[in-house]
Enzyme design. Sequence first.
Site, PDB file in Angstrom:
ATOM      1  N   CYS A 116       0.811  -1.224   0.000  1.00  0.00           N
ATOM      2  CA  CYS A 116       0.000   0.000   0.000  1.00  0.00           C
ATOM      3  C   CYS A 116       0.844   1.275   0.000  1.00  0.00           C
ATOM      4  O   CYS A 116       0.341   2.349  -0.303  1.00  0.00           O
ATOM      5  CB  CYS A 116      -0.941   0.013   1.194  1.00  0.00           C
ATOM      6  SG  CYS A 116      -1.990  -1.433   1.290  1.00  0.00           S
ATOM      7  N   HIS A 259      -3.484   7.079   3.046  1.00  0.00           N
ATOM      8  CA  HIS A 259      -3.871   5.796   2.457  1.00  0.00           C
ATOM      9  C   HIS A 259      -5.281   5.453   2.955  1.00  0.00           C
ATOM     10  O   HIS A 259      -5.583   5.591   4.135  1.00  0.00           O
ATOM     11  CB  HIS A 259      -2.873   4.722   2.898  1.00  0.00           C
ATOM     12  CG  HIS A 259      -3.297   3.336   2.570  1.00  0.00           C
ATOM     13  ND1 HIS A 259      -3.796   2.987   1.335  1.00  0.00           N
ATOM     14  CD2 HIS A 259      -3.321   2.196   3.324  1.00  0.00           C
ATOM     15  CE1 HIS A 259      -4.096   1.697   1.334  1.00  0.00           C
ATOM     16  NE2 HIS A 259      -3.816   1.202   2.529  1.00  0.00           N
ATOM     17  N   ASN A 289     -10.098  -0.289  -0.028  1.00  0.00           N
ATOM     18  CA  ASN A 289      -8.641  -0.163   0.038  1.00  0.00           C
ATOM     19  C   ASN A 289      -8.043  -0.663  -1.282  1.00  0.00           C
ATOM     20  O   ASN A 289      -8.064  -1.865  -1.555  1.00  0.00           O
ATOM     21  CB  ASN A 289      -8.135  -0.994   1.226  1.00  0.00           C
ATOM     22  CG  ASN A 289      -6.628  -0.948   1.384  1.00  0.00           C
ATOM     23  OD1 ASN A 289      -5.909  -0.499   0.495  1.00  0.00           O
ATOM     24  ND2 ASN A 289      -6.150  -1.439   2.508  1.00  0.00           N
TER      25      ASN A 289
HETATM   26  O1  UT7 Z   1      -3.609  -1.334   3.841  1.00  0.00           O
HETATM   27  C1  UT7 Z   1      -3.398  -1.959   5.057  1.00  0.00           C
HETATM   28  C2  UT7 Z   1      -4.228  -3.202   4.981  1.00  0.00           C
HETATM   29  N1  UT7 Z   1      -5.103  -3.584   5.984  1.00  0.00           N
HETATM   30  C3  UT7 Z   1      -5.736  -2.813   6.894  1.00  0.00           C
HETATM   31  O2  UT7 Z   1      -5.574  -1.647   7.017  1.00  0.00           O
HETATM   32  C4  UT7 Z   1      -6.696  -3.530   7.790  1.00  0.00           C
HETATM   33  C5  UT7 Z   1      -6.614  -3.066   9.209  1.00  0.00           C
HETATM   34  N2  UT7 Z   1      -7.610  -3.701  10.019  1.00  0.00           N
HETATM   35  C6  UT7 Z   1      -8.928  -3.349   9.981  1.00  0.00           C
HETATM   36  O3  UT7 Z   1      -9.306  -2.483   9.213  1.00  0.00           O
HETATM   37  C7  UT7 Z   1      -9.878  -4.016  10.929  1.00  0.00           C
HETATM   38  O4  UT7 Z   1      -9.144  -4.767  11.860  1.00  0.00           O
HETATM   39  C8  UT7 Z   1     -10.917  -4.918  10.226  1.00  0.00           C
HETATM   40  C9  UT7 Z   1     -11.883  -4.060   9.442  1.00  0.00           C
HETATM   41  C10 UT7 Z   1     -10.244  -5.919   9.318  1.00  0.00           C
HETATM   42  C11 UT7 Z   1     -11.696  -5.685  11.260  1.00  0.00           C
HETATM   43  O5  UT7 Z   1     -12.336  -4.773  12.155  1.00  0.00           O
HETATM   44  P1  UT7 Z   1     -12.193  -4.941  13.722  1.00  0.00           P
HETATM   45  O6  UT7 Z   1     -12.981  -3.881  14.335  1.00  0.00           O
HETATM   46  O7  UT7 Z   1     -10.740  -5.046  14.056  1.00  0.00           O
HETATM   47  O8  UT7 Z   1     -12.925  -6.314  13.933  1.00  0.00           O
HETATM   48  P2  UT7 Z   1     -12.414  -7.629  14.668  1.00  0.00           P
HETATM   49  O9  UT7 Z   1     -11.542  -8.411  13.760  1.00  0.00           O
HETATM   50  O10 UT7 Z   1     -11.882  -7.253  16.011  1.00  0.00           O
HETATM   51  O11 UT7 Z   1     -13.774  -8.392  14.866  1.00  0.00           O
HETATM   52  C12 UT7 Z   1     -14.835  -7.887  15.699  1.00  0.00           C
HETATM   53  C13 UT7 Z   1     -16.047  -8.770  15.526  1.00  0.00           C
HETATM   54  C14 UT7 Z   1     -15.727 -10.255  15.650  1.00  0.00           C
HETATM   55  O12 UT7 Z   1     -16.850 -10.869  16.249  1.00  0.00           O
HETATM   56  P3  UT7 Z   1     -16.854 -11.234  17.803  1.00  0.00           P
HETATM   57  O13 UT7 Z   1     -15.678 -12.120  18.029  1.00  0.00           O
HETATM   58  O14 UT7 Z   1     -16.740  -9.911  18.522  1.00  0.00           O
HETATM   59  O15 UT7 Z   1     -18.177 -11.891  17.992  1.00  0.00           O
HETATM   60  C15 UT7 Z   1     -15.621 -10.698  14.236  1.00  0.00           C
HETATM   61  O16 UT7 Z   1     -15.892 -12.080  14.081  1.00  0.00           O
HETATM   62  O17 UT7 Z   1     -16.606  -8.592  14.230  1.00  0.00           O
HETATM   63  C16 UT7 Z   1     -16.652  -9.843  13.543  1.00  0.00           C
HETATM   64  N3  UT7 Z   1     -16.349  -9.616  12.128  1.00  0.00           N
HETATM   65  C17 UT7 Z   1     -17.282  -9.345  11.212  1.00  0.00           C
HETATM   66  N4  UT7 Z   1     -18.609  -9.253  11.279  1.00  0.00           N
HETATM   67  C18 UT7 Z   1     -19.270  -8.951  10.136  1.00  0.00           C
HETATM   68  C19 UT7 Z   1     -15.129  -9.595  11.546  1.00  0.00           C
HETATM   69  N5  UT7 Z   1     -15.256  -9.314  10.244  1.00  0.00           N
HETATM   70  C20 UT7 Z   1     -16.575  -9.158  10.004  1.00  0.00           C
HETATM   71  C21 UT7 Z   1     -17.298  -8.852   8.842  1.00  0.00           C
HETATM   72  N6  UT7 Z   1     -18.655  -8.755   8.958  1.00  0.00           N
HETATM   73  N7  UT7 Z   1     -16.726  -8.661   7.654  1.00  0.00           N
END
Ligand code: UT7
Length: 332
Positions: A116, A259, A289
């Site tokens: 990125c 970004h 992204n």
């Molecule tokens: O260019 C650089 C590349 N990457 C990035 O910048 C990504 C950086 N990370 C992020 O943007 C975030 O970590 C994500 C958007 C990927 C995930 O968001 P988060 O707030 O960190 O969610 P999490 O992984 O902590 O998950 C929270 C909850 C979980 O459920 P429980 O365990 O609380 O019941 C997940 O299973 O949300 C759930 N979850 C979803 N629910 C619906 C995770 N992904 C999804 C989804 N839809 N797509």
Amino acid sequence: MKRPIAYIAGTGRAVPKQVVTNHDLEARGLETNDAWIVERTGIRQRYVAGEGESTRSLATEAARKAMAKAGVSAGEIDLIVVGTATPDRLLPSAACDIQAELGATRAGAFDVSAACTGFVYGCLVAEGMLATGTSETALVIGVEKLSSILNWDDRNTAILFGDGAGAAILRRSRGANAGKGILSTYLRSDGTLGELLWRPSGGAERPFGPDVLVDKSHFIHMAGREVFKHAVRSMAEATDRALDGAKLTASDIDLMIPHQANIRIIEATAKHAGISMDKVYVNVDAYGNTSAASVPIALDEAMQTGRLREGMTALLVAFGAGFTWGSMVVRF
Ligand code: UT7
């Protein structure tokens, strides 16, 4: 050598025809929903390449637009630097493929692998080449066809990424353009964190084999929460260092172009820098992204819509796999 050495003479962007909304992903059976994606990422839709659309075609379209804006012909370009993690093929480089499409036969062309941060890294490399006289007119491109390496059944990654390309022409800051250009740069990476965001197979260590059908190692793998934390920390550091380097403060910045990974990362970066959100360019809602393409797409939109105008000072900042991060302050 005294800066500015190189200025951005023109920009362009290109995206595929097909729009895929959050609702479309849900309708395809992905266990997610629009409300969650919007709340946690700010993304509402992304562009996804279809038949006949490739890294090469998107990059070439963006490059042609940047060249037209800058009034530069293919024959004048003597350097092509392409930031991409998704070249159409691994050999030769995407830059050479794009050079052939453009007919830019005088250019030296190569790819920069910084995920990125690829466009920011590319601009830094081009500025250095302009400083040494190796190049007079450089074309820097950030382009991705991430849809080709996404596991569409993995809601951790499938919701985040999109395809697209952005391009810029860099020329020497001379004559009427003497005061314009890159005022400071900052470049870092930390390879010890590589496996938090990676694509395990496809390289020489682990070429594609029948295993990929089972282990899915040819797709992007990401530890989302860890990446998030590092992104916030690194983008904050990069904004500080770019401002220090330019001997400027947040109040001197007319527009920050971060970004576009996640609205929460963008907001945290702006807050750290002390830049209010009305001075931050955001289009993650419309593109998702697009990795290396995200900063140049946003830059081109900002220029085209008048958010970024002649005389303004912008702070460009990016973070990506590697991990890599970097920034630059640019006077337009
Ligand atoms: O260019 C650089 C590349 N990457 C990035 O910048 C990504 C950086 N990370 C992020 O943007 C975030 O970590 C994500 C958007 C990927 C995930 O968001 P988060 O707030 O960190 O969610 P999490 O992984 O902590 O998950 C929270 C909850 C979980 O459920 P429980 O365990 O609380 O019941 C997940 O299973 O949300 C759930 N979850 C979803 N629910 C619906 C995770 N992904 C999804 C989804 N839809 N797509």
